[in-house]
Design a protein around this motif. Structure first.
Motif, PDB file in Angstrom:
ATOM      1  N   SER A 184      -0.235  -7.473   4.685  1.00  0.00           N
ATOM      2  CA  SER A 184       0.180  -6.607   3.590  1.00  0.00           C
ATOM      3  C   SER A 184       1.275  -5.693   4.115  1.00  0.00           C
ATOM      4  N   VAL A 185       1.881  -4.963   3.183  1.00  0.00           N
ATOM      5  CA  VAL A 185       2.966  -4.068   3.573  1.00  0.00           C
ATOM      6  C   VAL A 185       2.577  -2.665   3.158  1.00  0.00           C
ATOM      7  N   GLY A 186       2.800  -1.695   4.025  1.00  0.00           N
ATOM      8  CA  GLY A 186       2.475  -0.319   3.685  1.00  0.00           C
ATOM      9  C   GLY A 186       3.677   0.578   3.836  1.00  0.00           C
ATOM     10  N   THR A 187       3.607   1.738   3.165  1.00  0.00           N
ATOM     11  CA  THR A 187       4.745   2.657   3.285  1.00  0.00           C
ATOM     12  C   THR A 187       4.556   3.518   4.528  1.00  0.00           C
ATOM     13  N   ILE A 188       5.684   3.912   5.104  1.00  0.00           N
ATOM     14  CA  ILE A 188       5.650   4.875   6.202  1.00  0.00           C
ATOM     15  C   ILE A 188       6.544   6.038   5.784  1.00  0.00           C
ATOM     16  N   SER A 189       6.681   7.011   6.658  1.00  0.00           N
ATOM     17  CA  SER A 189       7.418   8.201   6.224  1.00  0.00           C
ATOM     18  C   SER A 189       8.863   7.888   5.880  1.00  0.00           C
ATOM     19  N   SER A 190       9.427   6.881   6.547  1.00  0.00           N
ATOM     20  CA  SER A 190      10.836   6.623   6.251  1.00  0.00           C
ATOM     21  C   SER A 190      11.029   5.531   5.212  1.00  0.00           C
ATOM     22  N   THR A 191       9.951   5.137   4.556  1.00  0.00           N
ATOM     23  CA  THR A 191      10.094   4.107   3.522  1.00  0.00           C
ATOM     24  C   THR A 191      10.800   4.695   2.305  1.00  0.00           C
ATOM     25  N   GLN A 192      11.594   3.861   1.650  1.00  0.00           N
ATOM     26  CA  GLN A 192      12.168   4.288   0.381  1.00  0.00           C
ATOM     27  C   GLN A 192      11.830   3.238  -0.656  1.00  0.00           C
ATOM     28  N   THR A 224       0.846  -1.186   0.000  1.00  0.00           N
ATOM     29  CA  THR A 224       0.000   0.000   0.000  1.00  0.00           C
ATOM     30  C   THR A 224       0.881   1.235   0.000  1.00  0.00           C
ATOM     31  N   LEU A 225       0.710   2.057  -1.020  1.00  0.00           N
ATOM     32  CA  LEU A 225       1.465   3.306  -1.070  1.00  0.00           C
ATOM     33  C   LEU A 225       0.597   4.401  -0.483  1.00  0.00           C
ATOM     34  N   TRP A 226       1.208   5.246   0.341  1.00  0.00           N
ATOM     35  CA  TRP A 226       0.447   6.347   0.929  1.00  0.00           C
ATOM     36  C   TRP A 226       1.054   7.669   0.490  1.00  0.00           C
ATOM     37  N   GLY A 227       0.168   8.659   0.390  1.00  0.00           N
ATOM     38  CA  GLY A 227       0.653  10.018   0.160  1.00  0.00           C
ATOM     39  C   GLY A 227       1.430  10.171  -1.125  1.00  0.00           C
ATOM     40  N   ASP A 228       2.568  10.812  -1.002  1.00  0.00           N
ATOM     41  CA  ASP A 228       3.370  11.149  -2.185  1.00  0.00           C
ATOM     42  C   ASP A 228       3.777   9.951  -3.004  1.00  0.00           C
ATOM     43  N   CYS A 272       2.104   7.638  -3.952  1.00  0.00           N
ATOM     44  CA  CYS A 272       1.078   7.323  -4.947  1.00  0.00           C
ATOM     45  C   CYS A 272       1.357   8.038  -6.252  1.00  0.00           C
ATOM     46  N   ASN A 273       1.708   9.311  -6.125  1.00  0.00           N
ATOM     47  CA  ASN A 273       1.853  10.084  -7.348  1.00  0.00           C
ATOM     48  C   ASN A 273       3.168   9.828  -8.042  1.00  0.00           C
ATOM     49  N   LYS A 274       4.237   9.778  -7.250  1.00  0.00           N
ATOM     50  CA  LYS A 274       5.533   9.656  -7.904  1.00  0.00           C
ATOM     51  C   LYS A 274       5.798   8.220  -8.316  1.00  0.00           C
ATOM     52  N   GLU A 275       6.167   7.427  -7.321  1.00  0.00           N
ATOM     53  CA  GLU A 275       6.522   6.050  -7.678  1.00  0.00           C
ATOM     54  C   GLU A 275       5.299   5.305  -8.206  1.00  0.00           C
ATOM     55  N   GLY A 276       4.142   5.593  -7.629  1.00  0.00           N
ATOM     56  CA  GLY A 276       2.921   4.895  -8.041  1.00  0.00           C
ATOM     57  C   GLY A 276       2.654   5.077  -9.519  1.00  0.00           C
ATOM     58  N   GLN A 277       2.755   6.300  -9.967  1.00  0.00           N
ATOM     59  CA  GLN A 277       2.476   6.583 -11.379  1.00  0.00           C
ATOM     60  C   GLN A 277       3.497   5.903 -12.268  1.00  0.00           C
ATOM     61  N   ASN A 278       4.721   5.980 -11.868  1.00  0.00           N
ATOM     62  CA  ASN A 278       5.806   5.346 -12.599  1.00  0.00           C
ATOM     63  C   ASN A 278       5.546   3.845 -12.754  1.00  0.00           C
ATOM     64  N   LEU A 279       5.170   3.229 -11.647  1.00  0.00           N
ATOM     65  CA  LEU A 279       4.917   1.792 -11.668  1.00  0.00           C
ATOM     66  C   LEU A 279       3.738   1.474 -12.565  1.00  0.00           C
TER      67      LEU A 279
END
Lengths: 107, 674
Positions: free
Chosen positions: B444-452, B405-409, B411-418
């Motif tokens: 499931s796995v979700g992103t947090i603020s320190s995820t890269q 699960t991608l959250w926040g930013d 979604c737009n950056k990496e999410g769109q790319n993917l």
């Protein structure tokens, strides 16, 4: 419920292991003739169902209960219309479970 | 001036002097003992040599490279014992004074590899002391030690890509103590540049320092630079330290407000060539100094920071400490050549199949092929802010797939790319660092603020994975660990049995629990199955508040209005049962109509106006013993003095046998595993 004459749930692959035993299965009717019906088992194998189908017209899926007389045919005693909507894959998995791990629950 | 070891100290020790605390040089270190790890040192006082055993509490000095062949050490605490006619010295405590040093003097060597050391002395005479601010890097590099055994690592240092070249020296003029005589000199000559050592007495016992190198006035604050040590060796009791590491993550600048006023903070993560990682944090004024200096991917030399225990809630690096940079801290950019051996990023990937058994909320790294990307959906968060959420399906060679699960930013950056990559059928490799495991629906796995997130990273694991995918993975089915239920309903369905509601204490936390239960209605409470409701509209919704009779009309409290006809809405209370137990639930209008099949008004009229008891009970009897897939909202509520767990039916769906069967087959297959 009459449990005196249990029938084993089979599909195409399992039929050979139960020749000469009482089996039950659901087939999709491909061709219906006097005296026999060609059907497709839930695992896509062609089976011949011998015997006289009931007078009412057969629906797309039919359950037959009878004696397996070869590894590709069943001498059917009971025919039951199962309608046109039938989840063949679930039935197939049921057959696998009923003859595998959970055999003891069925007979 | 060269370092002078304490002359004749060996003889003195052997003679029984335990208070000497001499300076000796370690010529050799050998590991002895099969069951227990023991190290045997060959120590020299520049004239003679002797073996000494290292006490086990000092074993990690050798293992982390704080002591190596050639090191000059001060023996602080030691003892002698006679064993089999030999005098065995055991070192209980010592301090490394110089990590790398030429063989000093001409000790009478014993039977060892030390022989080779003599041959490798090069142009730098042992006697010369030249400033070196690198001292002892990469003492944990046994590779080049082996090549140049005991050679003072001259060549080793030369070839060591991490070694600071002159560039570093140039930036640290303050550390030079240009002393006329023979203090600390900088060697700028090409002959020898910065490869020979000086002494940099970084640790001194409180009393009597050996006079041999005190040739310059009173002891002042030690201006010598700290030695670069591996991150894994950092601890608050270390004394001066320096680390050379690459920034792997840079956090955002965050402002906060607490009792002490406003403040700002930012953190960044560091990785060194050893694979050690640590987070560094700056507050307030320090932020201003370093925020623009720190760039992800560059290598820095950091020193003079404080060390405090890591905050495990936010800091998921494998280190029990965190660096706090202060006013006196230094951060210096290093040229890239020096960072050659420091990887860009360090991962600890777990196969997707292991996520299933991972603890909820644990942090881990995963890598997999992205096979599906859903569009972003806006989600309203608890604090009222809206954010974006996007689900990505990933699978790996363990035969399992998981939802990320991608959250926040993201979604737009990496999410769109993917999304674009998947749409054009170029299923990319995605590496996730620091994702959080959630057990909301399956695992499931979700992103947090320190995820890269790294798309198609150039790392060996990525190549292996894309290779696997091309050959096998594309066509193989993967079992998803992220979905509890075949999506017949909404995506967030959690299936429970009736008994689990009580057993697991659902509804007791702050928020209501939403679950799905397959159960059968067994009994209806016939007394009050509906209530008179206010039909007036508030905005675009009906008021629906309970209306009270006033004469021949009705009045509503909320709307403060009267009206002739009221609406009748269901307030059905009934019992549901499954194979595990029974529970009382309440259904409101929508689900009530679904269950009863008649509008509430009709049933009401049947009861109160037509007074047709027979038909009424028929109606209810006909609805009982039907199975439904109930979506329940469970919440504990206060009534007078007691708390009761209330279960509300939000939806009652007729069973779709096909999908229900599939769900059961899925459950059976999971059951099998245990």
């Amino acid at each position: 419920m009459d449990t005196s004459n249990p029938a084993i749930l089979v599909n195409g692959n399992l039929l050979p292991t139960h020749v000469r035993k009482r089996v039950r299965t659901v087939i999709q009717v491909l061709n219906s003739d006097r005296g026999s019906v060609i059907g497709k088992s839930t695992d896509d194998q062609q089976l011949v169902i011998k015997g006289s189908p009931p007078s009412t017209p057969l629906t797309k899926f039919v359950e037959v209960i009878g004696i397996a007389d070869s590894d590709k045919s069943i001498q059917a005693e009971i025919w039951t219309n199962f309608g046109d909507n039938f989840d063949a894959s679930s039935f197939n998995q049921l057959c696998q479970l009923a003859n595998g791990e959970y055999q003891h629950l069925f007979l | 001036m060269s370092i002078n070891l304490t002359p004749n100290s060996i003889a003195a020790i052997n003679g029984g002097d335990l208070n000497l605390k001499p300076l000796v040089q370690v010529l050799d270190i050998k590991q002895i003992g099969t069951s227990q790890e023991r190290y045997r040192l060959l120590i020299s006082d520049s004239v003679s040599t002797h073996h000494a055993m290292l006490a086990t509490q000092l074993n990690d000095r050798v293992k982390t490279g704080r002591v190596k062949k050639g090191s000059v050490v001060q023996l602080i605490d030691y003892m002698c014992s006679d064993v089999q006619n030999r005098r065995i010295v055991v070192v209980l405590n010592m301090e490394t004074i110089v990590l790398d040093c030429d063989i000093i003097g001409n000790p009478k060597l014993g039977d060892m590899t030390a022989q080779k050391t003599v041959s490798n002395l090069n142009s730098a005479q042992p006697g010369r002391s030249v400033y070196d601010n690198r001292g002892n890097i990469q003492s944990f590099r046994p590779a080049f030690n082996a090549q140049n055994p005991g050679s003072n690592n001259m060549q080793g240092l030369q070839t060591n890509p991490l070694l600071q070249s002159q560039g570093m020296q140039g930036s640290r003029p303050m550390l030079m103590v240009p002393n006329g005589s023979n203090g600390v000199l900088r060697s700028a000559t090409g002959k020898n540049n910065n490869n020979t050592q000086t002494y940099a007495p970084t640790v001194q016992p409180a009393y009597q320092p050996p006079p041999s190198y005190r040739n310059q006035g009173p002891i002042m604050k030690n201006e010598a630079p700290a030695r670069v040590i591996p991150i894994s060796a950092l601890n608050p009791y270390q004394g001066r330290w320096a680390i050379k590491a690459r920034v792997t993550a840079k956090g955002d600048l965050r402002r906060y407000n607490n009792a002490k006023g406003d403040g700002k903070v930012f953190s960044f993560d560091l990785l060194d060539s050893d694979g050690g990682e640590i987070r560094a944090t700056c507050f307030n004024a320090v932020v201003d100094r370093f925020y623009d200096v720190i760039e992800v991917g560059r290598v820095y030399l950091i020193s003079k920071g404080g060390l405090k225990p890591a905050q495990k809630n936010f800091n998921h690096l494998k280190n029990e400490w965190e660096i706090f940079l202060e006013a006196a801290s230094t951060v210096d950019l290093c040229p890239e050549e020096d960072g050659g051996s420091i990887p860009q990023q360090q991962f600890d990937f777990k196969p997707i199949s292991e996520i299933e058994s991972a603890e909820n909320n644990s942090i881990l790294d995963i890598i997999g092929i992205v096979i599906s990307v859903k569009p972003s959906v806006p989600i309203l968060r608890k604090n009222g802010m809206e954010t974006q959420r996007r689900t990505v399906g990933m699978k790996d060679s363990s035969g399992r797939s998981v939802e990320l699960t991608l959250w926040g930013d993201f979604c737009n950056k990496e999410g769109q790319n993917l999304q674009e990559l998947v749409d054009s059928e170029m299923f990319p490799v995605l590496a996730v660092k620091a994702g959080k495991v959630s057990d909301f629906t399956g695992k499931s796995v979700g992103t947090i603020s320190s995820t890269q997130l790294f798309i198609n990273p150039d790392i060996p694991e990525a190549h292996v994975l894309s290779d696997w995918f091309a050959r096998i993975g594309q066509n193989s089915a993967a079992v998803s660990i992220s979905r509890d239920v075949v999506p017949s309903g909404s995506k967030n369905e959690i299936r429970k049995t009736v008994s689990q509601i009580k057993e697991e204490g659902l509804g007791r936390s702050d928020k209501p629990d939403w679950v799905t239960v397959k159960a059968t209605i067994t009994y209806f409470k016939l007394d009050s199955f509906c209530y008179p409701a206010c039909p007036l509209m508030i905005g675009d919704r009906q008021c629906n508040k309970k209306a009270t009779r006033s004469g021949t009309r009705w009045v509503c409290d909320r709307c403060s209005q009267e009206f002739d006809e009221c609406d009748y809405r269901y307030l059905l209370q009934f019992q549901i049962q499954d194979h595990t137990g029974l529970a009382w639930v309440t259904a409101f209008q929508e689900s009530g109509e679904e269950i009863m099949g008649y509008p509430a008004k009709e049933v009401y009229q049947l009861k109160h106006e037509a007074q047709d008891e027979a038909r009424l009970s028929d109606v209810f009897r006909s609805r009982v013993f039907y199975p439904y897939l109930f979506r329940l909202k469970i919440k504990e509520e206060m009534y007078a003095d007691e708390t009761k767990v209330k279960i509300t039916v939000v939806r009652a769906d007729k069973i779709d046998y096909s999908s229900e069967t599939r769900h059961m087959l899925d459950t059976i297959s999971r059951f099998r595993r245990y």
